[in-house]
Scaffold this motif. Structure first.
Motif, short mmCIF file in Angstrom:
data_model
loop_
_atom_site.label_atom_id
_atom_site.label_comp_id
_atom_site.label_asym_id
_atom_site.label_seq_id
_atom_site.Cartn_x
_atom_site.Cartn_y
_atom_site.Cartn_z
N LEU A 1 0.81 -1.21 0.00
CA LEU A 1 0.00 0.00 0.00
C LEU A 1 0.85 1.27 0.00
CD1 LEU A 1 -3.36 0.59 1.51
CD2 LEU A 1 -1.61 2.20 2.24
N ARG A 2 1.83 1.33 0.90
CA ARG A 2 2.67 2.53 0.96
C ARG A 2 3.43 2.73 -0.35
NH1 ARG A 2 7.58 4.24 5.14
NH2 ARG A 2 7.94 6.27 4.16
N HIS A 3 4.00 1.65 -0.85
CA HIS A 3 4.77 1.73 -2.10
C HIS A 3 3.91 2.27 -3.25
CE1 HIS A 3 7.37 0.64 -5.44
NE2 HIS A 3 6.33 -0.01 -5.97
N ASN A 4 2.69 1.75 -3.37
CA ASN A 4 1.82 2.18 -4.46
C ASN A 4 1.37 3.63 -4.29
OD1 ASN A 4 1.86 -0.22 -5.96
ND2 ASN A 4 0.29 -1.15 -4.66
N MET A 5 1.10 4.01 -3.04
CA MET A 5 0.72 5.41 -2.80
C MET A 5 1.87 6.34 -3.17
SD MET A 5 -1.39 5.42 0.81
CE MET A 5 -2.03 7.08 0.67
N LYS A 6 3.06 5.98 -2.72
CA LYS A 6 4.24 6.82 -2.98
C LYS A 6 4.51 6.91 -4.48
CE LYS A 6 8.07 9.06 -2.06
NZ LYS A 6 7.97 10.52 -2.03
N ARG A 7 4.36 5.76 -5.16
CA ARG A 7 4.59 5.74 -6.61
C ARG A 7 3.63 6.71 -7.32
NH1 ARG A 7 2.09 2.45 -10.28
NH2 ARG A 7 1.24 1.17 -8.59
N HIS A 8 2.39 6.71 -6.91
CA HIS A 8 1.40 7.60 -7.54
C HIS A 8 1.64 9.06 -7.15
CE1 HIS A 8 -0.84 4.53 -9.52
NE2 HIS A 8 -1.24 3.94 -8.42
N PHE A 9 1.98 9.30 -5.89
CA PHE A 9 2.28 10.68 -5.48
C PHE A 9 3.44 11.25 -6.31
CE2 PHE A 9 0.30 9.81 -1.14
CZ PHE A 9 -0.72 10.71 -1.32
#
Length: 1166
Positions: free
Chosen positions: A844-852
């Motif tokens: 979850l964190r990785h995907n959020m950071k990638r999109h941010f």
């Protein structure tokens, strides 16, 4: 007979002509000059040799034609789309009905019916459709150039088909060269069909006499030549063939209207009653004894200030906006400007705002270059754009005109095309004029009021019914609401919605209030009102059909896919007050009128203007008004007003809309949105979203709706759940929904990528990349965090907060948490459920950071192609900020002050905390650091960011390339916001660090950021450079930067332009880089956007003082910049390639350099 009873072809009762002809003879051609003068819509030519040496070849020498085969008229798609592709109502369609081109072999008389008869019947059926040509307002002329003597002759079959389609001979005329030819023709028709066509035939005149007679029916104005201005005050004749090829433009000639016999009283009366201004109105105002045309206050400002300023710019195409409140005379003022400048510019009005902009650009440049020579200077084109839907449409056309000038290598030191963009303003509030925007409001000045009072005196001397000239009187009364309300009340007295004409005026009122430029075709009105259409043109009959409401409407020509006559309201404010009167006095609700419009089949029958009506109704239902705040923009103004006036009834309106637009994905999408936003009926919403997706599977916006339904259902479930902690079965349901929403948003992302690829290939679709899928996945992730924070496993104390952070970062597993949980038996069911969603949670964190990071890079490095800011993206960025706050609250919680003071923390932990701080401030990426310049990050915060990087780099044995590059960016940004800061790394040391990074191994993901800052900082100037070796490699860095930019941004670049982060200044050190904000401070902030768009910013003295001008020479449509490093050649892309047009290879140029991620760009080239 050929005029339908009038004495002049200028006032012919027929709107259009169709010609049917057979084999011509050379001797006849000189006597057929009247045919091109009739400007026939179509010619059905049965001569297989016509293209070689017959009538078609003769006609083509004088007029523009589109050559067709009958098979092209077969209905394989929407009728109006076919007519549009064939340009049926724009130029003459020459239909070769018996071969002669494209390997189409001619047929013998005996074989024609079998081989070609069916396809020609399709042509005739197509032309006679009510939605193609005006019902009973066109004349079919059979011109028999050869005697028809055989009963199987194709012309007989053609006559029969027209006779059947038109249900009689009232719209058919036959012209024969002599009585013998007529007798054969008559006898064949009589024997075969039992018809006597003598009364519908001309046969006693020779073709020469027919020719002379028809030509004599034109006014001197129609017969005379038309002229365009040329350099040096000369004029050039605009040949009719060339004018016909400019079919999208209404060209204004220097001798416009001269020699015409138009009825001044009728034309002026129509204008005063609300008709659109014509060139004739300006012409009549210049005749002896007439009062001059009313000159608005902004007329002189545009003529003496705006246009001269634009004419001094160095761009091939420039523009200015004339924003106006609807009905306040903005279009009239724009046309008045063109009329006044028709001797100094080649003036034209764009006929059809929906036309292909590529074709428009080609025709504009063709008008510019028509009959020009190298000896005389070109006369610029002044093109009026009226009522574009979006500002970007005008900017898009501007760019395409620039490209067309480059293609034709049209060089000049001044603009070649000026666009006068006349647009309706959404706001009724008066706004001040800027460098390229003039505003016309609904409030006349004292001088303007005096002019209207004098004009009224002149009108009253000529007209006895001046009190019904409502459009004029509205302006004369200075847009008085009381006056308009009074007219509406008196005219609508005893309104009865059960009467046909009352229903039609109600529909027209609603359309004009909620859809800009809405009309109803004359044919549709006649059909609805049951008027007996007579075989002649004219608008008086249809207006009479409106009865006592006729003073509220006026007729106009609609330039759509098919050109047709239409009816609209006389004034937009009159429509508003009429709707108010209907709803308050007669209790006719907006919902009732909308339902009438949607459910009345007669309005959508095969009739002219059906396609336009469908689009207007669709716009009225769907188009929302967006604002940066996002208030009241969930639905269109009509739907919102219906919901306010009659709550709940809007649902029935939407269901009726779905029935009318059964195959329309956007309407199904609208219903899905209504169900989940207003009704909270998520089951129904899913059904409509699925229906929309089935209708349009490859549309990312439609796909996004399906995801939004699940997301909103999840939010609704959580809001209604008041239990804390959350129960296991609810946790499972919520996470399952979250997973479904995440997958749906990822589908949207994939479709958006496919769309982007297709747009790159298409090159004509400038729609930007749809980021909704990325934002949606982030929003769902935030909801998941909120769900888990209510779960007892993670819900109590800071320790549990940290555990949740570690799990969602993928560093702890659910099993790890369970092992360390003293209550793991009590929480066993929770752990069992959480393990089902491990993939979702651990990433979850990785995907959020990638999109941010992706969205930050997208918004920071790419901007709107034409304006500096896009308000539609502001809402997205605001939502991203909200989501990032929650992200950072969980994953980046730290106190920087405490961090710096606490000496007991281990170095590794301090570094970790420093990185958390940088991530929390979005300073862990180069785009986030650059964004600090735009989002007004405080100087203290920038100092902290630099100190954190300084600390990390000083304490880390193996420094990462990313953190060293970010440190360089942070220092550059700090130098812009606080150049005197003690924490700023000395410039020479920073350059040494940069060169050190450049000499090492560079990870692929860091090349773009590194090479951009390297090019900006190492650009050679006339100073001693200690790092001349790296400076000499700039050409290579630029090349690598462009490659990296294309690889990273190609899928999202469409509809965007690379942002210029810095310009090269005159000073040294950090001061050599000038941020865009510094240029903005040189001028007034409210004028900066317009100065930037039209290039006037470069003329500003304070800007000139700041920026360094660089020299170079032209090479292959690029510039090779001269640098102070011998042998170093750096390619620079011109921002506007037209500024290089006319310059020869190797010619020296001077320019300003802007640094973008795409590479260095050249501005203000000369």
């Amino acid at each position: 007979m050929i005029t339908g009873g009038s004495q002049s072809l200028d006032k012919s009762h027929f709107e259009r002509y169709l010609i049917v002809t057979n084999k011509s003879h050379l001797v006849q051609l000189e006597s057929l000059g009247f045919i091109p003068e009739l400007n026939p819509t179509a010619v059905l030519d049965f001569d297989p040799e016509s293209a070689k040496h017959g009538l078609m070849k003769h006609f083509e020498e004088q007029s523009t034609i589109n050559i067709h085969l009958p098979v092209q008229y077969k209905i394989t798609e929407a009728v109006e789309d076919i007519a549009s592709k064939l340009k049926l109502t724009r130029n003459t369609s020459w239909i070769l009905c018996n071969g002669g081109i494209e390997r189409e072999r001619p047929s013998d008389v005996d074989d024609w019916l079998i081989e070609k008869g069916a396809s020609v019947r399709n042509v005739i059926s197509f032309l006679c459709r009510k939605d193609v040509l005006p019902h009973k307002r066109f004349l079919v002329i059979f011109i028999l150039l050869s005697t028809v003597s055989e009963k199987m002759d194709p012309l007989l079959e053609t006559f029969s088909t027209f006779w059947q389609e038109l249900r009689g001979t009232e719209q058919i005329l036959c012209i024969c060269e002599n009585e013998e030819a007529f007798t054969c023709w008559r006898d064949l028709i009589e024997s075969r069909y039992g018809l006597d066509i003598k009364a519908r035939s001309i046969y006693e005149l020779s073709f020469a006499e027919v020719n002379g007679t028809v030509l004599s029916l034109w006014s001197d104005n129609r017969k005379s030549s038309r002229f365009l201005p040329c350099g040096g005050g000369s004029k050039v004749m605009l040949k009719k063939k060339e004018e016909g090829s400019l079919d999208i433009l209404n060209v204004l000639c220097v001798n416009q209207c001269e020699g015409g016999n138009e009825d001044k009283a009728i034309i002026q009366e129509k204008f005063y009653k609300g008709g659109k201004v014509l060139w004739w109105n300006f012409y009549f105002s210049e005749q002896p004894g007439s009062m001059p045309f009313i000159k608005r206050d902004k007329f002189d400002f545009i003529m003496n200030t705006v246009l001269p300023a634009l004419s001094s710019l160095r761009k091939a195409c420039v523009s200015f906006k004339l924003l106006h409140v609807p009905g306040c005379g903005g279009t009239t003022l724009a046309m008045h400007i063109l009329w006044a400048l028709k001797d100094k510019f080649r003036c034209a009005v764009l006929r059809d705002r929906t036309a292909d902009h590529v074709v428009v650009a080609e025709q504009v440049v063709k008008l510019l270059m028509y009959e020009t020579t190298k000896q005389s200077p070109r006369i610029p084109v002044l093109l009026m754009l009226d009522d574009f839907e979006e500002m970007d449409d005008a900017y898009d056309l501007q760019q395409l005109i620039e490209k067309e000038c480059v293609k034709k290598d049209i060089g000049s030191r001044s603009p070649q095309v000026i666009l006068l963009n006349c647009m309706r303003a959404e706001s009724w509030e008066k706004t001040e004029s800027t460098e390229d925007t003039v505003f016309i409001g609904n409030n006349l000045s004292e001088m303007e009021q005096r002019q209207f009072e004098k004009k009224l005196e002149e009108i009253e001397k000529t007209y006895k019914n001046a009190d019904t000239f409502y459009a004029f009187m509205i302006m004369k009364k200075n847009f008085s609401p009381e006056y308009i309300q009074g007219v509406a009340r008196n005219t609508l007295k005893s309104f009865n919605i059960n009467h046909k004409h009352a229903q039609l005026i109600a529909v027209l009122v609603l359309l004009n209030v909620y859809c800009k430029g809405a009309t109803l075709s004359v044919s549709l009105c006649e059909e609805f009102l049951g008027l007996q259409t007579k075989p002649h043109s004219g608008s008086s009959d249809v207006k009479a059909g409106f009865g006592k409401f006729s003073t509220l409407v006026t007729c106009c020509t609609e330039e759509a896919k098919v050109v047709f006559e239409a009816v609209r309201m006389i004034h937009s404010s009159m429509a508003v007050h009429c709707l108010k009167e209907l709803t308050t006095t007669y209790s006719v609700t907006k919902a009732e009128i909308t339902d009438l419009l949607l459910t009345t089949d007669k309005l959508y029958e095969c009739i002219q203007g059906k396609d336009k009506l469908m689009k207007d109704v669709h716009t009225m239902l769907v188009k929302r008004h967006h604002s940066v705040k996002g208030e009241d923009s969930q639905f269109s103004p009509l739907i919102q007003d219906i919901a306010k006036e009659t709550p709940g009834v809007e649902e029935n309106v939407l269901f009726n809309a779905a029935k009318r637009f059964e195959k329309d994905a956007v309407i199904s999408q609208l219903l899905a949105r209504y169900q989940y936003l207003k009704k909270r009926d998520f089951r129904e919403a899913k059904d409509w979203a699925k229906n929309a997706k089935d209708l349009s599977r490859d549309n990312s916006y439609i796909s996004d709706t399906s995801a939004q339904v699940i997301k909103h259902e999840l939010k609704s479930e959580i809001q209604s759940d008041k239990e804390d902690p959350i129960r296991p079965e609810r946790l499972k349901g919520y996470l399952r929904m979250a997973q479904s929403a995440t997958e749906a948003f990822r589908d949207t992302q994939e479709i958006a990528k496919k769309e982007a690829t297709l747009r790159v290939q298409n090159k004509r679709d400038n729609s930007p990349f749809n980021t909704a899928g990325c934002l949606g996945e982030i929003q769902v992730a935030v909801i998941i965090i909120e769900i888990l924070e209510k779960c007892p496993v993670f819900s109590s104390g800071n320790c549990h907060h940290d555990i949740l952070s570690e799990v969602l970062s993928g560093r702890f597993t659910i099993q790890d948490v369970a092992r360390n949980d003293s209550k793991h038996h009590k929480h066993a069911l929770y752990y069992c459920i959480l393990r089902e969603f491990e993939d979702l949670l651990y990433n979850l964190r990785h995907n959020m950071k990638r999109h941010f990071d992706f969205l930050d890079s997208f918004h920071v490095n790419l901007g709107p192609r034409f304006t500096l800011k896009d308000s539609r993206e502001e809402r997205t960025r605001q939502e991203l900020f909200r989501c990032f706050y929650q992200y950072s609250d969980l994953f980046c919680k730290t106190d920087s002050t405490e961090l710096m003071k606490n000496k007991n923390l281990s170095i590794m932990l301090q570094i970790h905390k420093a990185r958390q701080f940088l991530e929390m401030r979005k300073a862990d990426t180069y785009s986030g650091i650059l964004n600090c310049l735009s989002n007004v990050t405080s100087t203290d915060m920038m100092v902290k960011i630099v100190r954190q990087y300084d600390f990390i780099l000083s304490k880390t044995p193996e420094r990462s390339v990313r953190e060293m590059v970010n440190f360089i960016y942070a220092n550059v940004v700090l130098s812009c916001v606080k150049p005197e800061s003690q924490h700023l790394r000395p410039y020479k040391i920073l350059i040494d660090l940069l060169c050190q990074v450049l000499q090492g191994q560079i990870p692929y993901g860091e090349t773009l950021a590194l090479h951009f800052i390297a090019v900006a900082l190492l650009w050679p100037q006339r100073i001693f450079m200690s790092q001349t070796v790296e400076s000499q490699k700039l050409g290579s860095y630029v090349s690598q930067m462009r490659t990296s930019f294309w690889n990273e941004m190609k899928s999202v670049l469409n509809g965007k332009s690379p942002v210029v982060h810095f310009f090269l200044g005159k000073k040294q050190g950090y001061d050599r880089l000038i941020h865009l904000g510094e240029l903005e401070r040189c001028v007034s902030p409210q004028n900066f956007a317009s100065l930037w768009e039209n290039g006037k910013i470069w003329k500003h003295e304070r800007v000139k003082e700041l920026l360094c001008r660089v020299t170079g020479w032209v090479q292959r449509k690029l510039i090779l910049a001269v640098t102070w490093n011998t042998g170093s050649k750096i390619e620079v892309i011109p921002m506007f390639k037209s500024q290089l047009c006319g310059k020869i290879e190797g010619e020296n140029v001077s320019f300003v350099i802007g640094f973008s991620m795409k590479g260095p760009l050249a501005f203000d080239i000369y």
